[in-house]
Design a protein around this motif. Structure first.
Motif, PDB file in Angstrom:
ATOM      1  N   TRP A 114       0.937  -1.091   0.090  1.00 31.67           N
ATOM      2  CA  TRP A 114      -0.040  -0.150   0.018  1.00 31.67           C
ATOM      3  C   TRP A 114       0.873   1.192   0.180  1.00 31.67           C
ATOM      4  N   GLN A 115       0.160   2.390  -0.855  1.00 35.71           N
ATOM      5  CA  GLN A 115       0.852   3.639  -0.564  1.00 35.71           C
ATOM      6  C   GLN A 115       0.655   4.068   1.090  1.00 35.71           C
ATOM      7  N   PRO A 116       1.853   4.849   1.492  1.00 37.86           N
ATOM      8  CA  PRO A 116       1.486   4.905   3.141  1.00 37.86           C
ATOM      9  C   PRO A 116       0.287   5.549   3.438  1.00 37.86           C
ATOM     10  N   THR A 117      -0.291   6.061   2.762  1.00 38.94           N
ATOM     11  CA  THR A 117      -1.812   6.709   3.316  1.00 38.94           C
ATOM     12  C   THR A 117      -2.852   5.970   2.843  1.00 38.94           C
ATOM     13  N   GLU A 118      -2.763   4.484   2.388  1.00 37.40           N
ATOM     14  CA  GLU A 118      -3.759   3.853   1.793  1.00 37.40           C
ATOM     15  C   GLU A 118      -3.782   2.636   2.640  1.00 37.40           C
ATOM     16  N   PRO A 119      -4.735   1.910   2.656  1.00 36.11           N
ATOM     17  CA  PRO A 119      -6.135   2.145   2.199  1.00 36.11           C
ATOM     18  C   PRO A 119      -6.876   3.189   2.963  1.00 36.11           C
ATOM     19  N   ASN A 120      -7.582   3.927   2.276  1.00 37.35           N
ATOM     20  CA  ASN A 120      -8.132   5.131   3.148  1.00 37.35           C
ATOM     21  C   ASN A 120      -9.739   5.396   2.720  1.00 37.35           C
ATOM     22  N   GLY A 131      -6.175  -0.996  -7.049  1.00 32.07           N
ATOM     23  CA  GLY A 131      -5.550  -0.287  -8.053  1.00 32.07           C
ATOM     24  C   GLY A 131      -3.991  -0.201  -7.918  1.00 32.07           C
ATOM     25  N   ILE A 132      -3.022  -0.184  -8.671  1.00 35.27           N
ATOM     26  CA  ILE A 132      -1.523   0.057  -8.730  1.00 35.27           C
ATOM     27  C   ILE A 132      -1.461   1.465  -9.575  1.00 35.27           C
ATOM     28  N   ASP A 142      -6.542   1.852  -2.644  1.00 29.96           N
ATOM     29  CA  ASP A 142      -7.884   1.226  -2.803  1.00 29.96           C
ATOM     30  C   ASP A 142      -8.516   2.154  -3.583  1.00 29.96           C
ATOM     31  N   GLU A 143      -9.363   1.812  -4.481  1.00 28.37           N
ATOM     32  CA  GLU A 143      -9.928   2.760  -5.701  1.00 28.37           C
ATOM     33  C   GLU A 143     -11.396   2.495  -5.750  1.00 28.37           C
ATOM     34  N   GLY A 144     -12.072   3.450  -6.040  1.00 30.82           N
ATOM     35  CA  GLY A 144     -13.491   3.595  -6.475  1.00 30.82           C
ATOM     36  C   GLY A 144     -13.817   4.874  -7.334  1.00 30.82           C
ATOM     37  N   TYR A 145     -12.674   5.567  -7.776  1.00 30.15           N
ATOM     38  CA  TYR A 145     -13.006   6.581  -8.525  1.00 30.15           C
ATOM     39  C   TYR A 145     -12.532   6.285 -10.179  1.00 30.15           C
ATOM     40  N   LEU A 146     -13.534   5.934 -10.906  1.00 29.65           N
ATOM     41  CA  LEU A 146     -13.020   5.574 -12.232  1.00 29.65           C
ATOM     42  C   LEU A 146     -12.319   6.528 -13.106  1.00 29.65           C
TER      43      LEU A 146
END
Length: 187
Positions: A114-120, A131-132, A142-146
Motif C-alpha cells: 500500500w501507498q503509506p496513506t492507503e487504504p483510506n 489499483g496500482i 484502494d480505488e473507487g474513482y473511475l
C-alpha cells in the motif's frame, strides 16, 4: 473470390481472434504471463470479466519479488492507474478500509504494498477494489474513482487453459456455419 471462400476465411479469422489473447506484449514471471490492457475509466467488475474471458484473471501479487517484477517490467514506464485482482469483501460504514481484502484467485492475502496513506476510502468513497498507480511509484491504492483508471493487468497461468464453454460454443457455431455454407453454396 466466391462466396464460400470469403465466408470460410471470415469464420477462420473470427475463431483465431476470439481464441487468442491480446496482441499486447506479454511478460513472464514464475508460472504466469502478464499483460496490460488499456481501458480508461473501466470499472473493476468489467475488467475482471474481460480478464477471465481472455483466459486469465486480474493480476494477483502475492510476494515482494512478484510486485517488483510487475512494477518494473509489466508497468515500467507507463503512467496511470491499473486494476489488480484484489477486492474488499466488506467494510460496513467505511470504518475499516484495510480489513477483509482478498484475491480473485482465493490466494492468501499475506503480502501488501500500500501507498503509506492507503487504504483510506478517500473522501468517504466506498473504495473496495485494488489499483496500482504510477503517481504513487506503483504502490497500491484502494480505488473507487473511475476517472483515475487507465486499464488493468491480466495474469495467466502458463499451464494450458482448459477450454471454456463459450469457446466450445464459438467453435461449434463456426463449424456448423461452415457446414451450412458448404451445403447451401452447392445447392
Amino acid at each position: 473470390m466466391n462466396k464460400l471462400t470469403l465466408t470460410s476465411i471470415l469464420m477462420i479469422l473470427i475463431l483465431v481472434f476470439a481464441a487468442s489473447p491480446s496482441s499486447a506484449t506479454t511478460y513472464s514471471f514464475g508460472d504466469s504471463n502478464y499483460w496490460v490492457v488499456q481501458a480508461s475509466g473501466m470499472n473493476w467488475d468489467s475488467a475482471k470479466v474481460l480478464a477471465e474471458a481472455a483466459g486469465g484473471h486480474l493480476a494477483t501479487i502475492t510476494s515482494a519479488a512478484e510486485n517488483t517484477y510487475v512494477q518494473q517490467n509489466v508497468l515500467g514506464s507507463r503512467s496511470g492507474e491499473y486494476w489488480l485482482g484484489g477486492f474488499q469483501t466488506s467494510d460496513p460504514g467505511g470504518a475499516a478500509p484495510a480489513a477483509n481484502w482478498e484475491w480473485v484467485t482465493g490466494e492468501a492475502w499475506s503480502f501488501t504494498d500500500w501507498q503509506p496513506t492507503e487504504p483510506n476510502n478517500y473522501l468517504g468513497r466506498d473504495e473496495m477494489h485494488l489499483g496500482i498507480w504510477s503517481r504513487n511509484d506503483w504502490k497500491w491504492n484502494d480505488e473507487g474513482y473511475l476517472n483515475n483508471i487507465t486499464g488493468f493487468v491480466v495474469e495467466q497461468s502458463v499451464m494450458p487453459p482448459v477450454p471454456i464453454p463459450a469457446t466450445l460454443w464459438l467453435l461449434s457455431s463456426a463449424l456448423t456455419g461452415l457446414v451450412l455454407v458448404k451445403r447451401y453454396a452447392y445447392n
